[in-house]
Write a protein that holds these residues in place. Structure first.
Motif, PDB file in Angstrom:
ATOM      1  N   VAL A 279      53.039  14.626  44.343  1.00  0.00           N
ATOM      2  CA  VAL A 279      51.967  15.489  43.976  1.00  0.00           C
ATOM      3  C   VAL A 279      50.400  15.426  44.479  1.00  0.00           C
ATOM      4  CG1 VAL A 279      51.017  16.887  41.719  1.00  0.00           C
ATOM      5  CG2 VAL A 279      53.450  15.789  41.858  1.00  0.00           C
ATOM      6  N   ASN A 280      50.131  16.639  45.131  1.00  0.00           N
ATOM      7  CA  ASN A 280      49.002  16.492  45.746  1.00  0.00           C
ATOM      8  C   ASN A 280      47.581  16.536  44.497  1.00  0.00           C
ATOM      9  OD1 ASN A 280      46.447  16.892  47.342  1.00  0.00           O
ATOM     10  ND2 ASN A 280      46.574  19.066  47.147  1.00  0.00           N
ATOM     11  N   LEU A 281      46.705  15.473  44.521  1.00  0.00           N
ATOM     12  CA  LEU A 281      45.631  15.349  43.678  1.00  0.00           C
ATOM     13  C   LEU A 281      44.495  16.197  44.383  1.00  0.00           C
ATOM     14  CD1 LEU A 281      46.172  11.647  42.942  1.00  0.00           C
ATOM     15  CD2 LEU A 281      46.970  13.714  41.522  1.00  0.00           C
ATOM     16  N   GLY A 282      44.393  16.671  45.460  1.00  0.00           N
ATOM     17  CA  GLY A 282      43.253  17.256  46.179  1.00  0.00           C
ATOM     18  C   GLY A 282      43.220  18.773  45.547  1.00  0.00           C
ATOM     19  N   VAL A 283      42.327  19.612  46.288  1.00  0.00           N
ATOM     20  CA  VAL A 283      42.185  20.830  46.083  1.00  0.00           C
ATOM     21  C   VAL A 283      42.101  21.641  47.035  1.00  0.00           C
ATOM     22  CG1 VAL A 283      40.864  20.491  43.797  1.00  0.00           C
ATOM     23  CG2 VAL A 283      39.615  20.654  46.114  1.00  0.00           C
ATOM     24  N   GLY A 284      42.557  22.992  47.016  1.00  0.00           N
ATOM     25  CA  GLY A 284      42.296  23.881  48.121  1.00  0.00           C
ATOM     26  C   GLY A 284      41.084  24.655  48.184  1.00  0.00           C
ATOM     27  N   ILE A 285      41.021  25.671  49.143  1.00  0.00           N
ATOM     28  CA  ILE A 285      39.714  26.282  49.338  1.00  0.00           C
ATOM     29  C   ILE A 285      40.030  27.841  48.378  1.00  0.00           C
ATOM     30  CG2 ILE A 285      39.290  25.544  51.521  1.00  0.00           C
ATOM     31  CD1 ILE A 285      40.505  27.855  52.804  1.00  0.00           C
ATOM     32  N   ARG A 286      40.776  27.990  47.704  1.00  0.00           N
ATOM     33  CA  ARG A 286      40.937  29.351  46.847  1.00  0.00           C
ATOM     34  C   ARG A 286      40.385  29.249  45.491  1.00  0.00           C
ATOM     35  NH1 ARG A 286      46.568  32.496  48.585  1.00  0.00           N
ATOM     36  NH2 ARG A 286      47.455  30.927  47.055  1.00  0.00           N
ATOM     37  N   PRO A 287      40.291  30.049  44.852  1.00  0.00           N
ATOM     38  CA  PRO A 287      39.890  30.132  43.453  1.00  0.00           C
ATOM     39  C   PRO A 287      41.174  29.672  42.717  1.00  0.00           C
ATOM     40  CG  PRO A 287      38.983  32.049  44.083  1.00  0.00           C
ATOM     41  CD  PRO A 287      39.917  31.526  45.355  1.00  0.00           C
ATOM     42  N   GLY A 288      40.985  28.823  41.574  1.00  0.00           N
ATOM     43  CA  GLY A 288      42.320  28.492  40.902  1.00  0.00           C
ATOM     44  C   GLY A 288      42.381  28.852  39.488  1.00  0.00           C
ATOM     45  N   ILE A 289      43.515  28.644  38.811  1.00  0.00           N
ATOM     46  CA  ILE A 289      43.725  28.736  37.183  1.00  0.00           C
ATOM     47  C   ILE A 289      44.413  27.255  36.878  1.00  0.00           C
ATOM     48  CG2 ILE A 289      45.284  29.615  35.345  1.00  0.00           C
ATOM     49  CD1 ILE A 289      45.216  32.284  36.942  1.00  0.00           C
ATOM     50  N   LEU A 290      43.786  26.660  35.787  1.00  0.00           N
ATOM     51  CA  LEU A 290      44.167  25.310  35.487  1.00  0.00           C
ATOM     52  C   LEU A 290      45.023  25.434  34.152  1.00  0.00           C
ATOM     53  CD1 LEU A 290      44.163  22.545  36.114  1.00  0.00           C
ATOM     54  CD2 LEU A 290      41.995  22.335  34.586  1.00  0.00           C
ATOM     55  N   VAL A 291      46.420  24.939  34.320  1.00  0.00           N
ATOM     56  CA  VAL A 291      47.197  24.936  33.128  1.00  0.00           C
ATOM     57  C   VAL A 291      47.482  23.819  32.496  1.00  0.00           C
ATOM     58  CG1 VAL A 291      49.457  25.843  32.425  1.00  0.00           C
ATOM     59  CG2 VAL A 291      48.384  26.888  34.477  1.00  0.00           C
ATOM     60  N   SER A 292      47.207  23.687  30.889  1.00  0.00           N
ATOM     61  CA  SER A 292      47.156  22.624  30.457  1.00  0.00           C
ATOM     62  C   SER A 292      48.188  22.633  29.290  1.00  0.00           C
ATOM     63  CB  SER A 292      45.906  22.330  29.893  1.00  0.00           C
ATOM     64  OG  SER A 292      45.944  20.884  29.273  1.00  0.00           O
ATOM     65  N   GLY A 293      48.396  21.456  28.663  1.00  0.00           N
ATOM     66  CA  GLY A 293      49.597  21.753  27.419  1.00  0.00           C
ATOM     67  C   GLY A 293      50.838  21.272  27.813  1.00  0.00           C
ATOM     68  N   HIS A 294      51.857  21.820  27.252  1.00  0.00           N
ATOM     69  CA  HIS A 294      53.222  21.319  27.640  1.00  0.00           C
ATOM     70  C   HIS A 294      54.374  22.269  27.771  1.00  0.00           C
ATOM     71  CE1 HIS A 294      51.184  18.251  24.937  1.00  0.00           C
ATOM     72  NE2 HIS A 294      52.126  17.552  25.457  1.00  0.00           N
ATOM     73  N   ASP A 295      53.960  23.702  27.958  1.00  0.00           N
ATOM     74  CA  ASP A 295      55.092  24.641  27.689  1.00  0.00           C
ATOM     75  C   ASP A 295      55.375  25.024  29.265  1.00  0.00           C
ATOM     76  OD1 ASP A 295      56.439  27.328  27.592  1.00  0.00           O
ATOM     77  OD2 ASP A 295      56.166  27.005  25.419  1.00  0.00           O
ATOM     78  N   LEU A 296      56.539  24.752  29.656  1.00  0.00           N
ATOM     79  CA  LEU A 296      56.901  25.164  31.167  1.00  0.00           C
ATOM     80  C   LEU A 296      57.259  26.577  31.266  1.00  0.00           C
ATOM     81  CD1 LEU A 296      58.941  22.023  32.053  1.00  0.00           C
ATOM     82  CD2 LEU A 296      56.847  22.421  32.518  1.00  0.00           C
ATOM     83  N   SER A 297      57.613  27.230  30.107  1.00  0.00           N
ATOM     84  CA  SER A 297      57.910  28.577  30.382  1.00  0.00           C
ATOM     85  C   SER A 297      56.605  29.589  30.421  1.00  0.00           C
ATOM     86  CB  SER A 297      58.908  29.123  29.035  1.00  0.00           C
ATOM     87  OG  SER A 297      57.821  29.200  27.954  1.00  0.00           O
ATOM     88  N   ASP A 298      55.598  29.156  29.910  1.00  0.00           N
ATOM     89  CA  ASP A 298      54.283  29.997  30.110  1.00  0.00           C
ATOM     90  C   ASP A 298      53.910  29.666  31.563  1.00  0.00           C
ATOM     91  OD1 ASP A 298      54.020  30.813  27.746  1.00  0.00           O
ATOM     92  OD2 ASP A 298      52.994  29.119  27.021  1.00  0.00           O
ATOM     93  N   LEU A 299      54.125  28.327  32.038  1.00  0.00           N
ATOM     94  CA  LEU A 299      53.686  28.333  33.551  1.00  0.00           C
ATOM     95  C   LEU A 299      54.393  28.948  34.453  1.00  0.00           C
ATOM     96  CD1 LEU A 299      51.939  26.612  35.905  1.00  0.00           C
ATOM     97  CD2 LEU A 299      53.835  24.762  35.581  1.00  0.00           C
ATOM     98  N   ALA A 300      55.789  29.263  34.133  1.00  0.00           N
ATOM     99  CA  ALA A 300      56.732  29.888  34.917  1.00  0.00           C
ATOM    100  C   ALA A 300      56.398  31.235  35.032  1.00  0.00           C
ATOM    101  CB  ALA A 300      58.181  29.669  34.343  1.00  0.00           C
ATOM    102  N   LYS A 301      56.023  31.775  33.994  1.00  0.00           N
ATOM    103  CA  LYS A 301      55.599  33.190  33.929  1.00  0.00           C
ATOM    104  C   LYS A 301      54.284  33.559  34.656  1.00  0.00           C
ATOM    105  CE  LYS A 301      57.706  33.726  29.328  1.00  0.00           C
ATOM    106  NZ  LYS A 301      57.621  33.738  27.894  1.00  0.00           N
ATOM    107  N   LEU A 302      53.311  32.628  34.570  1.00  0.00           N
ATOM    108  CA  LEU A 302      52.080  32.755  35.140  1.00  0.00           C
ATOM    109  C   LEU A 302      52.238  32.707  36.494  1.00  0.00           C
ATOM    110  CD1 LEU A 302      48.971  32.822  35.189  1.00  0.00           C
ATOM    111  CD2 LEU A 302      48.850  30.279  34.981  1.00  0.00           C
ATOM    112  N   LEU A 303      52.886  31.818  37.155  1.00  0.00           N
ATOM    113  CA  LEU A 303      53.327  31.472  38.586  1.00  0.00           C
ATOM    114  C   LEU A 303      53.995  32.853  39.087  1.00  0.00           C
ATOM    115  CD1 LEU A 303      54.756  27.899  38.697  1.00  0.00           C
ATOM    116  CD2 LEU A 303      52.559  28.726  39.979  1.00  0.00           C
ATOM    117  N   GLU A 304      54.993  33.500  38.382  1.00  0.00           N
ATOM    118  CA  GLU A 304      55.362  34.694  38.954  1.00  0.00           C
ATOM    119  C   GLU A 304      54.373  35.882  38.968  1.00  0.00           C
ATOM    120  OE1 GLU A 304      58.099  37.313  40.352  1.00  0.00           O
ATOM    121  OE2 GLU A 304      58.521  34.962  40.176  1.00  0.00           O
TER     122      GLU A 304
END
Length: 554
Positions: free
Chosen positions: A236-261
């Motif tokens: 897993v990359n610990l660095g950053v890219g050059i585009r704006p980003g959204i940071l996802v915290s907590g534990h719910d993988l289903s929310d992450l899947a929906k956000l990614l889609e």
């Protein structure tokens, strides 16, 4: 006192928070959370009667919405989950409506309710003032003076149920339910209202919570792997890219899947934070190239890390730290699910069962890219399926003497200064030892250069095997069982494994009870023992299970 809470490891003075929570929750929030639990017990009292075997000819299930409410209600009272008083009030009123509906079901079917005289079954507050004025009646301390040891075990059961409910909630979000676990949650929560239960019964009940905790973790493991694929060893990359980003915290993988889609063609990047780090090991998440890496460390560092991230943050579950008043990111934080904080916008599930993350995505476009705070890679993805895939190498390393000991270092991280002990332990282990980890406790040592165990110069095994989130402690147990069977041992405690579990909140308590149910002895629980455990209960756990801690246990 105006409030009392001792459910987390950082309870004030090692005894309990009585004016404001160390977590940051206010007096009113603490009292509302106590009220949520009281109403949840009331809903469970009627639900337990309705599903009892005595009335098996009747419809054996309570309304689906009521069951979902119970899980989410308990989840909302976990440490650092929901600080929003208005949201908690709504949880209470929704619960009262469900209690009335299930009470009516019992009446319609001529079902007697044994605990209908309990306060939890009758209390009907209609205003905020009525809720808050009852706090002494529903306080956790109400029975401690008369029977402290039984009351202590009742709290152990209650906090185990909170973690249990959280895991069931996560699984349900992915469409996975277990009727046995659901019914156990209902019946056991109802038991916690009964002041007539003795020490022996509560001890047995705590072990039953552990037994069902194993089932809940197995259910969630199934839900995650069916939905997202089997985790695999991943850098897993610990660095950053050059585009704006959204940071996802907590534990719910289903929310992450929906956000990614929803964000896949938006031109922004998605980063995980803290307990969302394990998402990178699942094949489905790896199919999204804009999931670029992990940003930051454990939850308690978030105020500094959220500032440098620049973009919006989504809390999918607990682990919220109240922001400083001058924080620059306050207007960029969103919550969803059981999480909540006043001033943070909450994203709800609509009638179609969907969540719309378009506002977060739109906001990200107006933010700077994240500031780099570290670089490099860390390796994750050693859930039980990946361990099974390298089991021959592990067994060869053991047989040839390259690998002599496993140390399970799992659980939660926190701010307590004694937690440096976990860093020191990891860095001082001999080179023939391997750490098995899960949960955010790993942030104390997962970026250390621990190297690998090399077998005859051909293959190597990382000395840190990261199974994932706190609920993935299930994988660590499966690994231990795999080893026990491979060596034809009768007892899991005969393995060269030490258990050093860090706890902070209630999901770690269900993990602990699950390990105790499985017969694992001599667990070190730290950095301090739970303050809700009385001296008598501590002695009981020491005698029966060898449970000990960094702090002295007399």
């Amino acid at each position: 006192m105006s409030m009392f809470c001792f459910q987390c490891q950082e309870a004030a003075r090692g005894t309990g928070c009585s004016t404001i929570g160390v977590c940051g929750k206010s007096e009113s929030t603490a009292q509302l959370q106590d009220a949520v639990m009281e109403i949840a017990r009331g809903v469970s009292i009627y639900s337990a009667a309705y599903i009892s075997e005595e009335y098996s000819n009747h419809q054996p299930m309570i309304p689906v919405g009521a069951l979902a409410w119970i899980k989410k209600a308990l989840f909302s009272t976990i440490t650092n989950a929901n600080f929003d008083d208005s949201a908690l009030e709504q949880v209470i009123y929704d619960g009262l409506a469900w209690r009335l509906e299930i009470q009516q079901l019992c009446i319609n079917n001529d079902i007697s309710v044994p605990q209908a005289n309990e306060h939890a079954a009758k209390w009907c507050p209609t205003t905020t003032l009525e809720i808050l004025s009852e706090h002494e009646v529903i306080s956790v301390l109400r029975e401690f003076n008369s029977d402290p040891d039984t009351s202590s075990l009742r709290e152990l059961v209650t906090y185990g149920l909170k973690g249990f409910a959280a895991y069931l909630h996560h699984a349900a979000e992915l469409g996975f339910e277990d009727s046995e676990c659901n019914n156990f949650l209902i019946r056991t929560l109802a038991h916690t209202s009964n002041s007539d239960l003795d020490l022996s019964f509560m001890t047995s009940l705590a072990m039953e919570v552990g037994a069902h905790g194993v089932k809940a973790m197995a259910l969630l493991d199934q839900a995650n792997t069916v939905s997202f694929g089997e985790p695999r060893s991943t850098q897993v990359n610990l660095g950053v890219g050059i585009r704006p980003g959204i940071l996802v915290s907590g534990h719910d993988l289903s929310d992450l899947a929906k956000l990614l889609e929803q964000s896949k063609d938006s031109g922004i990047d998605i980063y995980t934070h803290c307990e969302m780090l394990p998402a990178h090991a699942y094949p489905l998440f790896q199919s999204y190239p804009h999931l670029v890496g992990n940003y930051g460390n454990a939850w308690w560092n978030q105020n500094q890390e959220f500032t440098s991230f620049h973009g919006p943050i989504l809390f999918t579950t607990n682990c919220i730290v109240p922001p400083p008043k001058n924080a620059t990111y306050i207007d960029k934080v969103f919550t969803t699910g059981a999480a909540g904080f006043p001033g943070y916008k909450h994203i709800v599930t609509n009638e179609a069962g969907e969540k719309d993350f378009s506002e977060i995505i739109k906001l990200a476009h107006h933010c700077l890219p994240p500031q780099k705070i570290e670089e490099g890679y860390i390796t994750i993805g050693f859930a039980h399926s990946q361990i099974e895939a390298i089991s021959s190498e592990i067994l060869e390393a053991i047989n040839k003497g390259y690998l002599k000991k496993f140390v399970v270092m799992a659980g939660c991280d926190g701010r307590h200064s004694q937690r440096s002990e976990y860093t020191n332990t990891a860095s001082s282990l001999p080179n023939d030892s391997v750490i098995l980890t899960a949960g955010c406790a790993k942030f104390r040592y997962n970026k250390l250069d621990l190297g690998s165990i090399t077998i005859d110069g051909t293959c190597s095994i990382p000395r840190l095997l990261d199974a994932g989130q706190c609920n993935d402690s299930f994988s660590l147990v499966k690994t231990a069982i795999l080893l026990k069977n491979a060596f034809n041992l009768d007892n899991i405690n005969d393995l060269p494994i030490e258990y050093n579990i860090a706890w902070y909140e209630q999901k770690a308590i269900i993990v602990l009870l699950s390990l105790l149910h499985l017969g694992i002895k001599n667990i070190k629980l730290g950095p301090t023992l739970p303050s809700f455990l009385t001296h008598g209960v501590r002695k009981l756990l020491l005698k029966e299970f060898g449970l000990h801690s960094l702090e002295p246990m007399h």
